[in-house]
Design an enzyme around this catalytic site. Sequence first.
Site, PDB file in Angstrom:
ATOM      1  N   LYS A  29       0.849  -1.204   0.000  1.00 53.17           N
ATOM      2  CA  LYS A  29       0.000   0.000   0.000  1.00 53.17           C
ATOM      3  C   LYS A  29       0.877   1.244   0.000  1.00 53.17           C
ATOM      4  O   LYS A  29       1.912   1.279   0.677  1.00 53.17           O
ATOM      5  CB  LYS A  29      -0.915  -0.026   1.227  1.00 53.17           C
ATOM      6  N   SER A 104      -9.739   1.725   2.504  1.00 51.77           N
ATOM      7  CA  SER A 104      -8.916   2.506   1.617  1.00 51.77           C
ATOM      8  C   SER A 104      -7.826   1.699   0.899  1.00 51.77           C
ATOM      9  O   SER A 104      -7.222   2.203  -0.052  1.00 51.77           O
ATOM     10  CB  SER A 104      -8.237   3.630   2.417  1.00 51.77           C
ATOM     11  N   SER A 128      -9.945  -0.507   6.674  1.00 53.08           N
ATOM     12  CA  SER A 128      -9.370  -0.404   5.327  1.00 53.08           C
ATOM     13  C   SER A 128      -8.673  -1.631   4.786  1.00 53.08           C
ATOM     14  O   SER A 128      -8.334  -1.665   3.603  1.00 53.08           O
ATOM     15  CB  SER A 128      -8.410   0.775   5.265  1.00 53.08           C
TER      16      SER A 128
HETATM   17  N1  GLN Z   1     -13.198   4.305   5.984  1.00 53.63           N
HETATM   18  C1  GLN Z   1     -12.533   4.624   7.211  1.00 53.63           C
HETATM   19  C2  GLN Z   1     -12.050   6.057   7.186  1.00 53.63           C
HETATM   20  O1  GLN Z   1     -12.211   6.691   6.172  1.00 53.63           O
HETATM   21  C3  GLN Z   1     -11.393   3.682   7.459  1.00 53.63           C
HETATM   22  C4  GLN Z   1     -10.177   4.062   6.737  1.00 53.63           C
HETATM   23  C5  GLN Z   1      -8.994   3.225   7.086  1.00 53.63           C
HETATM   24  O2  GLN Z   1      -9.093   2.198   7.745  1.00 53.63           O
HETATM   25  N2  GLN Z   1      -7.829   3.733   6.706  1.00 53.63           N
HETATM   26  O3  GLN Z   1     -11.563   6.554   8.160  1.00 53.63           O
END
Ligand code: GLN
Length: 423
Positions: A29, A104, A128
Amino acid sequence: MSDLNAFITETEVAGTDEGPLSDTRVAVKDNISTEGVRTTCGSKMLADYVPPYDATVVSRLKEAGATVVGKSNMDEFGMGTTTETSAFGPAKNPVDTDRVPGGSSGGSAAAVAAGEADLALGSDTGGSIRCPAAFCGVVGIKPTYGLVSRYGLVAYANSLEQIGPIAPTVAEAAALLDVLAGSDPRDSTTVDAGDGSDYAAAADGDVDGLTLGVPTELVDGADEAVVETFWDAVSALESRGATYEEVSLESIEHALAAYYVIAMSEASSNLARFDGVRYGHASGDGNWNEAFAETREEGFGAEVKRRILLGTYALSAGYHDKYYKKAQDARAWVRRDFESVFEDVDLVASPTMPVLPPKLGESLDDPLQLYLMDANTVPVNLANLPAISVPAGTAEGLPVGLQLIAPKFDEATMIRAASAVES
Ligand code: GLN
């Protein structure tokens, strides 16, 4: 590579010749630092940033013989649930390219699902890793807070997040976790629970005598098609000797609000370093305040700006007790709720995501709707627990993920149960 836009940067960095991951292609990532390979966090702010060092997890991949094949696409700084907030364009879901791969870590899951990488690293602040694993029909593990080093992970909300594996099968995800887990002198929040671990051996499918707790709160709000597939997976576990009971987590209704207050507050502080001087795209040549404002105006996308503003507000004098402190109280309540449920059951089970993967472009206009999609995943981060998302089957031709949550550092039990769902 393909038109999935799973990678922001393609590369080929080979590891040592021999190791458990030799001949394995791994996607990393793009918020995880790679020496000599640009690391953008999906942001224009870091479009040209090349880290001078490897994150601990990347060093461990190389020592294990893996080849890093690319930096995978992601929501900007991890802020999103669909990979559509990336400054490099959205990634697509290989199962249905009109749909989002989740986020994400959407690029990581899409790459694995499409075979563009054998394995991938994601990071999970509020879901994410698990969300894109569920939407793309692969396996994702969010480890217990402290099991995997965050050294070299660009922070979004550091008290919530962990790096973890995404893989086609539970056994492969567990084997990758064995490589990643373990204490690190460079991250003082790590513990030695993962040193010398053998999670891969736990993927034996033996659930005889295991008890599952199903929180009504995490099932009631989900789409009908998702709920049906979820119960099929629970029945499959029952037929292999597990039992389930309904449990209640009363604090859960406050989890989403608490998560977003804490995550945005931490983000407002963590992202202060992107000022064009210490880090990031620099613009403006006027006085420092103007240059700082211009750099951030140009470098950050809309969702990141929204969160920095809200987080700064929540932490400001006069509002701190009203929002941030309340959110911390709710976080403590969520943790206690899980502790008491785990006195009676071995694992907690729920659908990973309450919905099927949305179409591209469908959810971006309504941030609140997007935040609601995280209802089942964020409680796990608030309580610092481990969880896995494993494919439970399909509904309307689209993948549905089963989430299994374990007590702290009991990754082995959830890996065991997840491998039973698979077979
Ligand atoms: N969707 C969640 C957020 O926007 C989780 C994102 C993540 O785990 N990086 O904060």
